[in-house]
Design an enzyme around this catalytic site. Structure first.
Site, PDB file in Angstrom:
ATOM      1  N   SER A  78       0.831  -1.210   0.000  1.00  0.00           N
ATOM      2  CA  SER A  78       0.000   0.000   0.000  1.00  0.00           C
ATOM      3  C   SER A  78       0.865   1.260   0.000  1.00  0.00           C
ATOM      4  O   SER A  78       0.607   2.219  -0.737  1.00  0.00           O
ATOM      5  CB  SER A  78      -0.907   0.028   1.239  1.00  0.00           C
ATOM      6  OG  SER A  78      -1.878  -0.973   1.144  1.00  0.00           O
TER       7      SER A  78
ATOM      8  N   ARG B 229       1.536   4.321  -3.201  1.00  0.00           N
ATOM      9  CA  ARG B 229       1.332   5.749  -2.910  1.00  0.00           C
ATOM     10  C   ARG B 229       2.631   6.538  -3.078  1.00  0.00           C
ATOM     11  O   ARG B 229       2.610   7.689  -3.522  1.00  0.00           O
ATOM     12  CB  ARG B 229       0.788   5.895  -1.486  1.00  0.00           C
ATOM     13  CG  ARG B 229      -0.661   5.414  -1.378  1.00  0.00           C
ATOM     14  CD  ARG B 229      -1.014   5.071   0.065  1.00  0.00           C
ATOM     15  NE  ARG B 229      -2.445   4.821   0.257  1.00  0.00           N
ATOM     16  CZ  ARG B 229      -3.038   3.669  -0.037  1.00  0.00           C
ATOM     17  NH1 ARG B 229      -2.342   2.664  -0.541  1.00  0.00           N
ATOM     18  NH2 ARG B 229      -4.347   3.523   0.173  1.00  0.00           N
TER      19      ARG B 229
ATOM     20  N   ARG C  86     -14.498  -5.994 -10.370  1.00  0.00           N
ATOM     21  CA  ARG C  86     -14.574  -5.278  -9.091  1.00  0.00           C
ATOM     22  C   ARG C  86     -15.257  -3.910  -9.244  1.00  0.00           C
ATOM     23  O   ARG C  86     -15.167  -3.274 -10.280  1.00  0.00           O
ATOM     24  CB  ARG C  86     -13.160  -5.145  -8.498  1.00  0.00           C
ATOM     25  CG  ARG C  86     -12.580  -6.525  -8.215  1.00  0.00           C
ATOM     26  CD  ARG C  86     -11.173  -6.481  -7.714  1.00  0.00           C
ATOM     27  NE  ARG C  86     -11.078  -5.860  -6.395  1.00  0.00           N
ATOM     28  CZ  ARG C  86      -9.931  -5.678  -5.759  1.00  0.00           C
ATOM     29  NH1 ARG C  86      -8.791  -6.045  -6.324  1.00  0.00           N
ATOM     30  NH2 ARG C  86      -9.924  -5.117  -4.576  1.00  0.00           N
TER      31      ARG C  86
ATOM     32  N   SER D 168     -12.976   2.408   3.083  1.00  0.00           N
ATOM     33  CA  SER D 168     -12.070   1.913   2.046  1.00  0.00           C
ATOM     34  C   SER D 168     -10.955   2.919   1.817  1.00  0.00           C
ATOM     35  O   SER D 168     -11.201   4.068   1.428  1.00  0.00           O
ATOM     36  CB  SER D 168     -12.835   1.697   0.740  1.00  0.00           C
ATOM     37  OG  SER D 168     -11.921   1.664  -0.345  1.00  0.00           O
TER      38      SER D 168
ATOM     39  N   GLN E  64      -8.856   2.817  -0.505  1.00  0.00           N
ATOM     40  CA  GLN E  64      -8.704   3.094  -1.932  1.00  0.00           C
ATOM     41  C   GLN E  64      -9.647   4.218  -2.355  1.00  0.00           C
ATOM     42  O   GLN E  64      -9.250   5.124  -3.091  1.00  0.00           O
ATOM     43  CB  GLN E  64      -8.961   1.826  -2.739  1.00  0.00           C
ATOM     44  CG  GLN E  64      -7.884   0.780  -2.492  1.00  0.00           C
ATOM     45  CD  GLN E  64      -8.121  -0.525  -3.231  1.00  0.00           C
ATOM     46  OE1 GLN E  64      -9.111  -0.675  -3.937  1.00  0.00           O
ATOM     47  NE2 GLN E  64      -7.213  -1.464  -3.076  1.00  0.00           N
TER      48      GLN E  64
ATOM     49  N   ASP F 284      -7.144  -7.641   4.846  1.00  0.00           N
ATOM     50  CA  ASP F 284      -6.408  -8.559   3.969  1.00  0.00           C
ATOM     51  C   ASP F 284      -5.900  -9.798   4.715  1.00  0.00           C
ATOM     52  O   ASP F 284      -5.381 -10.730   4.098  1.00  0.00           O
ATOM     53  CB  ASP F 284      -5.229  -7.831   3.305  1.00  0.00           C
ATOM     54  CG  ASP F 284      -5.726  -6.742   2.344  1.00  0.00           C
ATOM     55  OD1 ASP F 284      -6.865  -6.843   1.865  1.00  0.00           O
ATOM     56  OD2 ASP F 284      -4.965  -5.789   2.095  1.00  0.00           O
TER      57      ASP F 284
ATOM     58  N   ARG G 115     -13.706 -13.330  -1.668  1.00  0.00           N
ATOM     59  CA  ARG G 115     -12.893 -14.004  -0.648  1.00  0.00           C
ATOM     60  C   ARG G 115     -13.724 -14.620   0.461  1.00  0.00           C
ATOM     61  O   ARG G 115     -13.284 -15.562   1.105  1.00  0.00           O
ATOM     62  CB  ARG G 115     -11.899 -13.017  -0.023  1.00  0.00           C
ATOM     63  CG  ARG G 115     -10.633 -12.946  -0.777  1.00  0.00           C
ATOM     64  CD  ARG G 115      -9.524 -12.270  -0.010  1.00  0.00           C
ATOM     65  NE  ARG G 115      -8.450 -12.015  -0.942  1.00  0.00           N
ATOM     66  CZ  ARG G 115      -7.631 -10.983  -0.889  1.00  0.00           C
ATOM     67  NH1 ARG G 115      -7.754 -10.081   0.058  1.00  0.00           N
ATOM     68  NH2 ARG G 115      -6.688 -10.853  -1.785  1.00  0.00           N
TER      69      ARG G 115
HETATM   70  C1  S3P Z   1      -5.678  -1.065   0.058  1.00  0.00           C
HETATM   71  C2  S3P Z   1      -6.891  -0.962   0.673  1.00  0.00           C
HETATM   72  C3  S3P Z   1      -7.751  -2.114   0.971  1.00  0.00           C
HETATM   73  C4  S3P Z   1      -6.975  -3.421   0.897  1.00  0.00           C
HETATM   74  C5  S3P Z   1      -6.110  -3.487  -0.318  1.00  0.00           C
HETATM   75  C6  S3P Z   1      -5.095  -2.356  -0.320  1.00  0.00           C
HETATM   76  C7  S3P Z   1      -4.920   0.174  -0.213  1.00  0.00           C
HETATM   77  O1  S3P Z   1      -8.804  -2.156   0.019  1.00  0.00           O
HETATM   78  O2  S3P Z   1      -7.854  -4.519   0.924  1.00  0.00           O
HETATM   79  O3  S3P Z   1      -5.406  -4.716  -0.371  1.00  0.00           O
HETATM   80  O4  S3P Z   1      -3.709   0.097  -0.469  1.00  0.00           O
HETATM   81  O5  S3P Z   1      -5.525   1.241  -0.163  1.00  0.00           O
HETATM   82  P1  S3P Z   1     -10.149  -1.267   0.185  1.00  0.00           P
HETATM   83  O6  S3P Z   1      -9.759   0.153   0.167  1.00  0.00           O
HETATM   84  O7  S3P Z   1     -10.998  -1.619  -1.006  1.00  0.00           O
HETATM   85  O8  S3P Z   1     -10.746  -1.725   1.469  1.00  0.00           O
END
Ligand code: S3P
Length: 420
Positions: A16, A20, A115, A159, A161, A306, A337
């Site tokens: 992650s 970024r 997705r 989330s 993301q 995760d 999952r």
């Molecule tokens: C992540 C956020 C999570 C995680 C993914 C990585 C990220 O997803 O499950 O493996 O790096 O922002 P979500 O934001 O969809 O929960």
């Protein structure tokens, strides 16, 4: 059955943070130096997308250098941007592209094409973005960069993301952009922003960034990925006679739910803080332990999202019934999952069922060898292979190559530590 995992191990850099670091490096002016970046395929996807937008990224002796020329420097790519299997690449790039002066099409593999992308497109459209999704819901994503204005967005899901996509777009928008969420999700974007000179602030669950400011390159250190370390934490806990030290693992409190859950179950993990630059990190010393069942509340899920597959394996070896509550988000990962974990545990002789959005695992079960497909999901493949350390026969995963997504050296580490 393993004879126990011993020694020391450095897991790959945090996925992650790596995404970024590359993206913010590309949006900033000047050089960004990144030590310890993840070498997994997902981060490669972000790297390649940025290169297609004319960002220069080089690697030498473990250090990655991003030469950013500011977000105005991104150009219309010659080909489709391929996010591969990576939800983080696609969603975060949507935020960046929405406010840049270019046209781009983003696509991904079969799993990524299933997705949900509307959760990101909707708030971006409220900012003025011009985004088109297939069937209004999924990739391929077409984006024509537009002038954005800041918004105050209350995300219905926790989330990182979604949050990060909106905050990255907020950097390119006029005025301020705020995102609040129901529970704090991983906060790596928020921690990195000030390091690039962004003006931002946190107020509880709300984070605000000031738009239209130039960012400057930064020097970053990426700790080991706790989501990768989690496989060894559970493996060493379950295999009798283990004593394993995982070196320099990121212990950002928004990511350490797996440590809390394992501790409640009777796990023995010592957290030995390291004084290194960047996000909080520690060596994790884990020893074998007998586990008891625990309940995971819905509020805990974002902090261990995760790690649910490997924690479910731990629950299958724990005394009693464990209930993982409120796992609806797991249906939208690299696979469904929630269904896949229950199916995997059952195929290995465990007892697991899905009730609504909850996963219920009864233990302890004697696991048996089996040939199981991971359905291309890296975290399921690693969970199945770790199960093989405590099962009575061999666990074979024909599509185990998918571990490349987050942990390219997993099979080598398994061979070295497996102990059988
Ligand atoms: C992540 C956020 C999570 C995680 C993914 C990585 C990220 O997803 O499950 O493996 O790096 O922002 P979500 O934001 O969809 O929960």
């Amino acid at each position: 059955m393993s004879r126990g995992l011993k020694g020391e191990l450095q897991v790959p850099g945090d996925k992650s943070i790596s995404h970024r670091a590359l993206i913010l490096g590309a949006m900033a002016e000047g050089h960004t130096f990144i030590d310890g970046i993840s070498e997994g395929e997902d981060v490669r996807s972000t790297w390649r997308c940025l290169q297609s937008l004319r960002v220069r990224i080089t690697a030498e002796a473990g250090r990655v250098t991003v030469k950013g020329s500011g977000w105005r420097g991104l150009i219309t790519p010659k080909r489709v941007l391929d996010a591969g299997n990576s939800g983080t690449t696609m969603r975060l790039m949507m935020g960046v592209l929405a406010g840049s002066d270019l046209y781009a099409k983003l696509d991904g593999d079969e799993s990524l094409r299933r997705r949900p992308m509307a959760r990101v497109a909707e708030p971006l459209r409220r900012m003025g973005a011009d985004i088109d999704l297939k069937g209004g819901k999924t990739a391929p994503v077409r984006i024509r960069g537009a002038a954005l204005k800041g918004i105050d967005f209350a995300s219905p899901v926790a989330s990182a993301q979604v949050k990060s996509a909106v905050l990255l777009a907020g950097l390119l928008a006029t005025g301020e952009t705020s995102v609040s969420e129901p529970v704090l999700s991983r906060d790596h974007t928020e921690r990195l922003l000030p390091m690039f000179g962004a003006k931002c602030r946190r107020d509880g669950l709300k984070f605000t960034v000031q738009g239209a400011l130039n960012l400057a390159g930064a020097r970053l250190f990426v700790p080991g990925d706790i989501s990768s370390a989690a496989f060894w934490l559970i493996a060493a806990t379950l295999a009798p006679g283990s004593e394993l030290k995982l070196l320099n693992v990121g212990v950002n409190p928004t990511r350490t739910g797996v440590l809390d859950a394992l501790k409640r179950m009777g796990g023995r993990v010592e957290v030995l803080p390291r004084d290194l630059p960047g996000e909080p990190s520690a060596d994790l010393l884990v020893r074998s332990a007998k586990l008891a069942a625990t309940d995971i509340s819905a509020g805990e899920v974002p902090g261990l999202i995760d790690e649910v597959p490997i924690l479910a394996l731990a629950a299958s070896q724990a005394e009693g019934v464990s209930r993982f509550k409120g796992l609806s988000e797991l249906r939208h990962k690299e696979s469904d999952r929630l269904a896949a974990i229950a199916a995997l545990l059952k195929a290995l002789g465990g007892s697991a069922k899905v009730e609504g959005d909850d996963l219920i695992v009864k233990g302890p079960s004697k696991l048996k060898g089996a040939k199981v497909s991971a359905g291309g999901d890296h975290r399921l493949a690693m969970t199945a292979l770790i199960a093989g350390l405590v099962s009575e026969g061999a666990v074979k995963v024909p599509d185990a190559d998918c571990v490349e997504i987050s942990y390219p050296s997993f099979l080598d580490d398994l061979k070295r530590l497996g102990g059988s």
